[in-house]
Design a protein around this motif. Structure first.
Motif, PDB file in Angstrom:
ATOM      1  N   LYS A 145       0.840  -1.193   0.000  1.00  0.00           N
ATOM      2  CA  LYS A 145       0.000   0.000   0.000  1.00  0.00           C
ATOM      3  C   LYS A 145       0.878   1.247   0.000  1.00  0.00           C
ATOM      4  CE  LYS A 145      -4.024  -1.885   2.509  1.00  0.00           C
ATOM      5  NZ  LYS A 145      -4.868  -1.735   3.731  1.00  0.00           N
ATOM      6  N   ASP A 147       0.238   5.183   1.024  1.00  0.00           N
ATOM      7  CA  ASP A 147      -0.744   6.079   1.646  1.00  0.00           C
ATOM      8  C   ASP A 147      -2.116   5.417   1.749  1.00  0.00           C
ATOM      9  OD1 ASP A 147       0.894   8.214   2.301  1.00  0.00           O
ATOM     10  OD2 ASP A 147       0.677   9.156   0.338  1.00  0.00           O
ATOM     11  N   GLY A 148      -2.125   4.144   2.116  1.00  0.00           N
ATOM     12  CA  GLY A 148      -3.371   3.423   2.342  1.00  0.00           C
ATOM     13  C   GLY A 148      -4.021   2.856   1.103  1.00  0.00           C
ATOM     14  N   GLU A 149      -3.490   3.164  -0.097  1.00  0.00           N
ATOM     15  CA  GLU A 149      -4.082   2.660  -1.335  1.00  0.00           C
ATOM     16  C   GLU A 149      -3.299   1.442  -1.827  1.00  0.00           C
ATOM     17  OE1 GLU A 149      -4.456   5.658  -4.298  1.00  0.00           O
ATOM     18  OE2 GLU A 149      -5.459   7.086  -2.969  1.00  0.00           O
ATOM     19  N   PRO A 150      -3.996   0.332  -2.143  1.00  0.00           N
ATOM     20  CA  PRO A 150      -3.306  -0.882  -2.590  1.00  0.00           C
ATOM     21  C   PRO A 150      -2.503  -0.644  -3.867  1.00  0.00           C
ATOM     22  CG  PRO A 150      -5.592  -1.354  -2.013  1.00  0.00           C
ATOM     23  CD  PRO A 150      -5.459   0.137  -2.022  1.00  0.00           C
ATOM     24  N   THR A 151      -1.360  -1.312  -3.962  1.00  0.00           N
ATOM     25  CA  THR A 151      -0.504  -1.186  -5.142  1.00  0.00           C
ATOM     26  C   THR A 151      -0.737  -2.313  -6.145  1.00  0.00           C
ATOM     27  OG1 THR A 151       1.254  -2.451  -4.067  1.00  0.00           O
ATOM     28  CG2 THR A 151       1.302  -0.054  -3.795  1.00  0.00           C
ATOM     29  N   GLU A 158       3.525   3.924 -12.446  1.00  0.00           N
ATOM     30  CA  GLU A 158       2.459   4.476 -11.621  1.00  0.00           C
ATOM     31  C   GLU A 158       2.843   4.423 -10.144  1.00  0.00           C
ATOM     32  OE1 GLU A 158      -1.517   3.445 -14.309  1.00  0.00           O
ATOM     33  OE2 GLU A 158      -0.685   1.921 -12.968  1.00  0.00           O
ATOM     34  N   LYS A 162       3.552   7.679  -7.563  1.00  0.00           N
ATOM     35  CA  LYS A 162       2.893   7.863  -6.265  1.00  0.00           C
ATOM     36  C   LYS A 162       3.894   8.088  -5.143  1.00  0.00           C
ATOM     37  CE  LYS A 162      -1.425   5.331  -7.090  1.00  0.00           C
ATOM     38  NZ  LYS A 162      -2.326   6.423  -6.655  1.00  0.00           N
TER      39      LYS A 162
END
Length: 441
Positions: A145, A147-151, A158, A162
């Motif tokens: 992740k 910042d809490g968003e799945p990779t 991309e 991030k």
């Protein structure tokens, strides 16, 4: 041309988009394009282009939000490249500028080299003295992740985008290490200024040379470092040298060749094979040996990739040094950056490289001559006991040598050394000292 159908116009547009890099490639490899024409290559695949045009029309008509042609075409190009292999990519203006900065030695971000594995972003290696290395991030860590968003499912570019940002901004990475539980690491972005070569004296006569990555000037820096180590030893030939390539993610091919050349007097260093004529290159050593044939131990690990493996493989094949550590990363391909006319570029895999003995490192890596894994050094306190020299009335040394009583009660002012807390480096130094004893130095 009003008589052209929509499909034909689109086909021409696609031909121009993908033809631009081919034009640059033709300029770089001289007669590659004419050769392809004379070989009777197949014409454009019209059925597939019709499908592409139909998909594009359906997206524009049915997608929940309007999407412009430029976005769709750029995404198509990105997909075309990202599905070739993990290292080919379409570089927009910012990505292209960042790539140029990284090879010059200064860029913004976390100081972390990443790749893709099974759809996850994987750490190849952290760069020394950067937020990533200071936070304890290790090669092989999976970044699940940002910042809490799945990779999962992100392309490498991309994921890199991030993680980049302004210096001083914080970022939260969620990592998984060796199949364990996820844990969070908060880092602060910084301007990464990478000094690619570091050198120091481990003990009198024994030098240490670390290369963190291969930049444009790395070859020159290694030459200067070798000269300084010799000067620090009273302008005498060193008794041994440790070349540290651990967690070195690679970089510029030419720099890897220049570094290897500092340790060889003759012979092949590396050769490459590809489809286009000028992708088949051979690099050989010149007769000058800046290292003076100093006994050499090369440290590698799973974070040693690409250009690092070129250096390690060549030195191993020529039996110029002893490789120690663990298996390297296994990136045996060469990427070429083909600039486009609009501040964009293609980074595309154009060749595989081979060691002097014809070994391909791709997906296999370099196996060290002596395997030494990472370990923590714990030192036991020596229980000081009396020695003969402590006894009252002891005899003196018959040859006139000074007494050597126990050191009990004496102040210990020993300065910490790199090898004291680095097991692999300590083993490399011990091997060099052992070789020196057998040579009678």
């Amino acid at each position: 041309m009003p008589h052209l159908s929509r499909l034909t116009s689109l086909a021409l547009a696609i031909a121009l988009v993908i033809g631009a890099p081919l034009l640059h490639a033709a300029q770089a490899v001289e007669t590659a394009a004419p050769a392809a024409a004379t070989n009777g290559k197949a014409p454009l695949p019209l059925d597939e282009l019709r499908t592409f045009a139909e998909v594009m029309d359906r997206i524009k008509a049915a997608y929940v939000e309007p999407v412009d042609d430029k976005t769709l075409l750029e995404n198509a190009i990105k997909g075309m490249l990202s599905n070739l292999d993990p290292h080919s990519a379409y570089l927009g203006p910012e990505d292209f500028a960042e790539l140029q900065e990284s090879t010059s030695g200064e860029f913004g971000g976390l100081g972390i080299e990443v790749g893709l594995e099974d759809g996850f972003v994987k750490v190849v290696s952290p760069i020394d003295d950067t937020p990533a290395s200071k936070a304890g991030i290790q090669p092989g860590d999976l970044i699940v992740k940002i910042d809490g968003e799945p990779t999962k499912g992100l392309s490498m570019m991309e994921a890199v985008d991030k993680m980049r940002g302004k210096a001083g901004e914080k970022i939260l990475l969620t990592l998984v290490r060796e199949g364990g539980q996820p844990f969070d690491v908060e880092l602060t972005r910084a301007v990464i200024k990478v000094k690619s070569v570091k050198s120091l004296v481990l003990e009198p006569g024994y030098g240490y040379l670390r290369i963190t990555q291969f930049q444009v000037n790395t070859g020159d820096e290694v030459g200067k470092a070798l000269a300084k180590l010799r000067k620090d030893y009273g302008n005498k030939k060193l008794r041994g040298l440790v070349l540290d390539l651990r967690n070195n993610p690679g970089g510029v091919l030419q720099s890897a060749v220049e570094v290897t050349d500092h340790f060889l007097k003759k012979g092949l260093i590396v050769y490459t094979k590809g489809r286009i004529a000028n992708s088949e290159l051979r690099f050989s050593a010149d007769p000058v040996d800046a290292s003076e044939g100093v006994p050499l131990v090369v440290l590698i690990n799973g974070g040693s990739a690409s250009a690092s493996e070129i250096v390690a493989g060549a030195l191993q094949d020529h039996k110029r040094g002893i490789l120690m550590g663990t298996d390297s990363f296994g990136k045996g391909s060469v990427q070429t950056v083909l600039p486009l006319s609009n501040e964009r570029a293609l980074k595309i895999t154009t060749a595989l490289y081979f060691t002097p003995n014809g070994r391909s490192i791709q997906a296999q890596g370099i196996v060290p001559d002596i395997e030494v894994t990472r370990a923590k050094i714990t030192r036991e306190q020596d229980g000081e006991s009396f020695k003969e020299a402590d006894l009252a009335g002891h005899l003196g040394n018959g040859n006139g040598g000074a007494d050597k009583p126990s050191s009990k009660g004496k102040a210990q002012s020993k300065q910490p050394r790199p090898q004291d807390d680095d097991f692999q480096l300590s083993q490399a130094l011990n091997l060099l000292k052992g070789l020196s004893v057998t040579r009678g130095d």
